[in-house]
Design a protein around this motif. Structure first.
Motif, PDB file in Angstrom:
ATOM      1  N   HIS A 297       0.856  -1.184   0.000  1.00 37.99           N
ATOM      2  CA  HIS A 297       0.000   0.000   0.000  1.00 37.99           C
ATOM      3  C   HIS A 297       0.893   1.235   0.000  1.00 37.99           C
ATOM      4  CE1 HIS A 297      -3.223  -2.767   1.815  1.00 37.99           C
ATOM      5  NE2 HIS A 297      -3.483  -2.570   0.539  1.00 37.99           N
TER       6      HIS A 297
ATOM      7  N   GLU B  42       1.528   3.528   3.062  1.00 38.07           N
ATOM      8  CA  GLU B  42       2.027   2.880   4.279  1.00 38.07           C
ATOM      9  C   GLU B  42       3.531   2.723   4.126  1.00 38.07           C
ATOM     10  OE1 GLU B  42      -0.279  -0.706   4.899  1.00 38.07           O
ATOM     11  OE2 GLU B  42      -2.142   0.350   4.456  1.00 38.07           O
TER      12      GLU B  42
ATOM     13  N   ARG C 204      -3.038   5.052  -1.651  1.00 48.14           N
ATOM     14  CA  ARG C 204      -2.950   3.642  -1.272  1.00 48.14           C
ATOM     15  C   ARG C 204      -2.546   2.794  -2.489  1.00 48.14           C
ATOM     16  NH1 ARG C 204      -5.008   0.344   2.852  1.00 48.14           N
ATOM     17  NH2 ARG C 204      -6.150  -1.496   2.242  1.00 48.14           N
TER      18      ARG C 204
ATOM     19  N   HIS D 111       2.969  -3.513   6.814  1.00 47.01           N
ATOM     20  CA  HIS D 111       1.853  -2.579   6.670  1.00 47.01           C
ATOM     21  C   HIS D 111       1.732  -1.730   7.920  1.00 47.01           C
ATOM     22  CE1 HIS D 111      -0.326  -4.450   3.127  1.00 47.01           C
ATOM     23  NE2 HIS D 111       0.600  -5.353   3.401  1.00 47.01           N
ATOM     24  N   SER D 112       0.812  -0.758   7.833  1.00 44.59           N
ATOM     25  CA  SER D 112       0.429   0.013   9.008  1.00 44.59           C
ATOM     26  C   SER D 112      -1.057   0.298   8.899  1.00 44.59           C
ATOM     27  CB  SER D 112       1.261   1.297   9.109  1.00 44.59           C
ATOM     28  OG  SER D 112       1.235   2.006   7.884  1.00 44.59           O
TER      29      SER D 112
END
Ligand SMILES: [Zn+2]
Length: 338
Positions: A75, A78, A122, A166-167
Motif C-alpha cells: 500500500h 504505508e 494507497r 503494513h500500518s
C-alpha cells in the motif's frame, strides 16, 4: 489449539423490521486529524533493483539457508516499512547465510502521497493486496498493481518466509496477521515486540499476498503481515524495524532486541463483516484490539441492519470506521486457548 465451543453464537447481522422508527441512526465517526510525523523515503537507489526486478534488492550469503523476503509498499501510503528497508539498505546489510530480498512493491503509489490529503495514494489503479490469486495473476486483465504483482511473482514464488509490512489508518494495537496456516503462526511468534497475532482467511474482495497458495498449509513457505501501528508515526517505524530485525537479524549478523514485552496472544477471526450499504456506522469509534465483553452487543449499523457481537469477549480487529460498500468493515475474533 482451540478457540472454544461455538454453541453460544448469536447472529451477527439482524435485519430490523421497522428500521430507525424509534431513533436516528448514529452519525458517521468523525475523521481524526492524521498526525504526519514521517515523510516518504527517497528510494532512487533501489528503484531499478539489482536482480532484474525493479524495486527488488536481492543478496545471497556464502552459506546456504532460507530465502527471507521483506515486502514494503503493497500500500503506497504505508511507507514506514519502506523507511526501514531503505535504512537497512543504506547500512549495507547482507545475509551471511541464505538469501534476502527487500522489496518495494508499489513505489509509484507512494509518489502520489500528499500530506494535505494523506489517505489517498494507497494504490494507483486497485488495491495491491487483493490481486494475488493465481487465477487473477494468470488472467489477461491488466492494471498497474496486477502488472507489478506479476513482475514480483518470481521473488514471491521462491520465498521461504515472507513478512509483509503494513500500518493502520485507524487507532489500534499493533498485530500480526497470520492467515490460517500453522506455519504462518509459527513465523509470527518469531516477530519481536508485537503482542497479538490474529489468524484469518483474508477478505471477500480478493486474495492478499500472504494468502497466495505458496504460503498455505499445502505450500512450502510461511508468510505473515505486520500491522505495526498507525501510518505516519515514528513509533510505527521503530516497531517495524524491530520486527524486521527479529526476522533477518540472525542471518545478517545483526543484533535483535530480546525484550519481547508481553508474550504474544493469539486470536482467530470467526467473522468478517463486509459493508453491504454505503451507510455503515459504528456505534462508537472502536479501536482495533478492543474486546466487547457481552455477546449480542450492537457495535454498528449497516444501513438498517444491526451488527452484533456473536459471543462474549469478542475482539474487534481493525474496524474500518468509514467503510465503502463491499469493503471489510471489521473482523470478529476469539482468543485462542492453548
Ligand atoms: Zn496495508
Amino acid at each position: 489449539m482451540t478457540c472454544g465451543p461455538d454453541d453460544t453464537r448469536l447472529p451477527v447481522r439482524v435485519e430490523r423490521s421497522h428500521p430507525f422508527m424509534d431513533r436516528l441512526p448514529p452519525p458517521p465517526s468523525p475523521l481524526p486529524r492524521w498526525k504526519i510525523e514521517i515523510a516518504p523515503p527517497d528510494l532512487t537507489p533501489w528503484l531499478e533493483g539489482n536482480c532484474g526486478v525493479p524495486g527488488v534488492m536481492h543478496y545471497e550469503g556464502r552459506r546456504p539457508g532460507p530465502h527471507t523476503v521483506c515486502v514494503s509498499l503493497i500500500h503506497g501510503n504505508e511507507f514506514a516499512g519502506a523507511i526501514v528497508l531503505d535504512r537497512l539498505l543504506r547500512e549495507r546489510i547482507r545475509p551471511r547465510a541464505g538469501r534476502l530480498s527487500l522489496v518495494f512493491a508499489n513505489p509509484e503509489a507512494m509518489t502520489l502521497f500528499n500530506p494535505a490529503d494523506p489517505i489517498r495514494s494507497r494504490f494507483v489503479d486497485e488495491d495491491m493486496n487483493r490481486v494475488w490469486s493465481p487465477a487473477l495473476l494468470d488472467d489477461a486483465r491488466s492494471s498497474h498493481e496486477l502488472d507489478r504483482a506479476r513482475l514480483l511473482l518470481p521473488v514471491i514464488l521462491t520465498a521461504d518466509r515472507l513478512l509483509d509490512l503494513h500500518s493502520m489508518l485507524w487507532p489500534g494495537d499493533p498485530l500480526v496477521l497470520t492467515g490460517i496456516s500453522a506455519r504462518g503462526r509459527r513465523l509470527a511468534e518469531r516477530i519481536r515486540g508485537i503482542s497479538l497475532s490474529v489468524a484469518d482467511r483474508g477478505h471477500l474482495a480478493g486474495c492478499r499476498l500472504i494468502d497466495h497458495p505458496r504460503f498455505a498449509d499445502t505450500g512450502s513457505a510461511a508468510a505473515c503481515l505486520l500491522e505495526a501501528g498507525q501510518h505516519w508515526q515514528t513509533d510505527t517505524v521503530e516497531r517495524t524495524m524491530q520486527a524486521v530485525l527479529s526476522l533477518i537479524g540472525p542471518c545478517c549478523g545483526l543484533p535483535i532486541r530480546t525484550d519481547q514485552g508481553a508474550p504474544q496472544r493469539h486470536s482467530i477471526v470467526t467473522d468478517v463483516i463486509t459493508a453491504r450499504s454505503g451507510a455503515f456506522r459504528f456505534t462508537r469509534p472502536f479501536r482495533s484490539g478492543a474486546v466487547v465483553p457481552t455477546g449480542g452487543t450492537i457495535i454498528a449499523f449497516d444501513g438498517d441492519d444491526e451488527i452484533r457481537t456473536p459471543y462474549d469477549r469478542c475482539m474487534l480487529v481493525m474496524p474500518n470506521l468509514r467503510p465503502a460498500c463491499g469493503q471489510t468493515a471489521v473482523r470478529f475474533a476469539r482468543a485462542v486457548r492453548e
